[in-house]
Design an enzyme around this catalytic site. Structure first.
Site, PDB file in Angstrom:
ATOM      1  CB  THR A 271      -0.950   0.001   1.210  1.00 53.21           C
ATOM      2  OG1 THR A 271      -1.843  -1.108   1.107  1.00 53.21           O
ATOM      3  CG2 THR A 271      -1.759   1.282   1.270  1.00 53.21           C
TER       4      THR A 271
ATOM      5  CB  SER B  87      -7.481  -2.167  -4.811  1.00 52.67           C
ATOM      6  OG  SER B  87      -6.901  -2.760  -3.661  1.00 52.67           O
ATOM      7  CB  THR B  88      -2.595  -1.623  -2.724  1.00 53.16           C
ATOM      8  OG1 THR B  88      -2.487  -0.234  -2.414  1.00 53.16           O
ATOM      9  CG2 THR B  88      -1.228  -2.282  -2.569  1.00 53.16           C
ATOM     10  CG  ASN B  89      -5.230  -5.676  -2.122  1.00 53.62           C
ATOM     11  OD1 ASN B  89      -4.180  -5.233  -1.669  1.00 53.62           O
ATOM     12  ND2 ASN B  89      -6.299  -5.889  -1.360  1.00 53.62           N
TER      13      ASN B  89
ATOM     14  CB  THR C  94      33.232 -39.677 -12.898  1.00 51.63           C
ATOM     15  OG1 THR C  94      34.004 -40.879 -12.800  1.00 51.63           O
ATOM     16  CG2 THR C  94      32.805 -39.457 -14.338  1.00 51.63           C
TER      17      THR C  94
ATOM     18  CB  SER D 129      48.007 -13.896  -1.059  1.00 51.45           C
ATOM     19  OG  SER D 129      48.421 -13.997   0.287  1.00 51.45           O
ATOM     20  CB  SER D 130      47.535  -9.465   2.314  1.00 53.22           C
ATOM     21  OG  SER D 130      47.245 -10.454   3.291  1.00 53.22           O
TER      22      SER D 130
ATOM     23  CE  LYS E 196      46.580 -18.614  -2.636  1.00 53.36           C
ATOM     24  NZ  LYS E 196      45.237 -18.040  -2.782  1.00 53.36           N
TER      25      LYS E 196
END
Length: 488
Positions: free
Chosen positions: A120, A159-161, A206, A337-338, A343
């Site tokens: 609404t 209507s909102t509906n 697999t 990587s830090s 990497k």
């Protein structure tokens, strides 16, 4: 002593905001203060105050605002055509709707996506914006609702509906095409990679164990094929949203509408949107039924799950580079990587995985919200709308990123693929029609125990003919059906 957070946290008494002029409007609950420049009115202001939930406004989804404007325009045209709404007022309403459809005034829709009231607040938001912008066009001040009223004129016969669920469906239809195009382009790019990699022989696996030979092209073609299936399925399931309950008003009985209004409004909406919109066969059922959202969300989950599986494979195939499979290379986008120099991580497949997890969670939310409908209305449609529209957005963006920043730049390590295949027992499977499963299994064990290749082990078998050994010389022959016969 103050802790660090206390010393540096902003204090409320020191925070300032820019001064602004306000106007006072009234609704059925009393006076409401509204920013003077705002087109929205008192019910929107109440919704802003009542639902400070996510910080995500409904204007985050422009297609939803466009869809609402399409519905309001269709209603105004239908009411004017039937003589139930002044033609001049209808023209002004339609003029504002045209502005909204092209993306203007998005800032006037600040309501949170999470809201009570079955939408609404959202419906009144657009009613108020249309009314006040319309008054401005008419040369009148905001709030002169005796001339153009949010409910009496903009929301006439609605209507909102019926407005809100219709708009959600239109918004999904406006958004799904973008997703389908993104998915189709990704499938095309995967097919291009399949062509590039068609001659690269490799080991199929697999359960993460050595299986049988295949080409890298076959692997990528399978990715493309599974996504192409979903391009078609999305269109088929999206067609369920062509059916709308516009004209049903409050609970589907059509109260407060002209007997001819529903047909006229749906026809106008079809014309405005350019979509094959049709009226629901039973408006009471359509007022509360959210099954189409559950079905469509399930389809989005299916696509997300497939994409996540493909990304899992890309991460595995590119793993290493020295300690993993290293059969393909993904584009290096950023240091990984830090602490570990050199990497580089598969960041794009990782982010697509995360998007998939989010969409899977959204699907559960949509399912629960759909189940929560009661009697003649499902009041949980705001969270359904948010989750479906956000899923569409996230999935489209993730697909575009996967395609442009990952798939198009993938290269193959053909030599690594060949070495993995030659070091495996994969070729032994091709021998079973001729020498039987038990003998082939025995040879495979010898390969694993000795560290030799399958061809080296075969050459040591005095009872196997050179012709049989030659059949294993070209692994490409083992990537497709071949004529075989069991020895007697």
């Amino acid at each position: 002593m103050d802790c660090l957070f206390q010393r540096f946290a902003p204090r409320r008494d020191t925070l300032t905001s820019a001064p602004h002029v306000e106007r006072i409007e009234r609704d059925s609950l009393g006076p409401v203060s509204i920013p003077a420049a705002a087109y929205y009115g008192p019910q929107t202001a109440r919704g802003i105050a009542n639902f400070p939930i996510s910080g995500i406004a409904i204007n985050h989804f422009p297609n939803f605002i466009r869809a609402l404007a399409c519905v309001k325009m269709a209603a105004a045209r239908a009411n004017a055509k039937l003589g139930d709404l002044d033609a001049g007022k209808a023209d002004v309403i339609c003029q504002v709707c045209e502005e909204l459809i092209v993306g203007k005034h998005l800032g006037e829709f600040p309501l949170d996506v999470f809201q009570g009231g079955a939408g609404t607040s959202t419906n009144m938001n657009i009613n108020e914006v249309i009314a006040n912008r319309g008054l401005e066009i008419m040369g009148l001040p905001r709030g002169r609702y005796d001339e153009l009223h949010p409910n009496n004129h903009v929301n006439f016969a609605q209507s909102t509906n019926d407005v809100y669920p219709t708009a959600i469906r239109v918004a999904i239809l406006l958004s799904q095409g973008t997703l389908q195009r993104a998915l189709d382009q990704l499938a095309s790019d995967l097919e291009e990679k399949a062509q590039q990699f068609s001659s690269i022989i490799k080991l199929g696996r697999t359960q993460l164990q050595d299986a049988v030979p295949m080409t890298l092209g076959q692997e990528f073609q399978a990715f493309a094929t599974t996504l192409r299936e979903d391009v078609a399925r999305l269109g088929e399931i999206g067609a369920f949203f062509h059916e709308v309950n516009l004209g049903g008003t409050a609970i589907g009985t059509g109260i407060n509408t002209n007997p001819d209004y529903q047909a006229e409004a749906v026809a106008e909406l079809r014309s405005i949107c350019g979509l094959p919109i049709v009226a629901a066969g039973n408006l009471i059922e359509a007022c509360w039924d959210t099954g189409a959202f559950v079905l469509f969300s399930g389809m989005l989950k299916r696509t997300a799950t497939k994409l996540s599986k493909i990304c899992n494979d890309l991460r595995l195939l590119s793993s290493g580079p020295r300690g993993g499979l290293n059969e393909i290379n993904l584009p290096a986008l950023q240091p990984g990587s830090s602490i570990m120099p050199g990497k580089v991580n598969p960041v794009v497949p990782e982010v697509v995985n995360q998007v998939a997890f989010q969409i899977i969670g959204y699907d559960l939310t949509i399912t629960l919200a759909s189940e929560a409908g009661q009697l003649q209305l499902n009041v949980m449609e705001p969270v359904i709308a948010y989750n479906v529209l956000h899923s569409l957005e996230l999935l489209t963006n993730a697909i575009d990123v996967l395609r442009t920043k990952c798939v198009t730049g993938i290269t193959a390590n053909a030599e690594t693929c060949r070495k993995h295949l030659e070091a495996s027992t994969a070729v032994a499977t091709a021998l079973t029609p001729t020498i039987g499963y038990e003998r082939a299994a025995e040879l495979a064990k010898q390969v694993l125990a000795s560290g030799k290749t399958i061809r080296e082990v075969l050459a040591e078998q005095p009872d196997l003919s050179e012709d049989l050994i030659a059949q294993t010389a070209d692994p490409h022959l083992l990537t497709r059906p071949t004529r075989s016969r069991m020895a007697s």
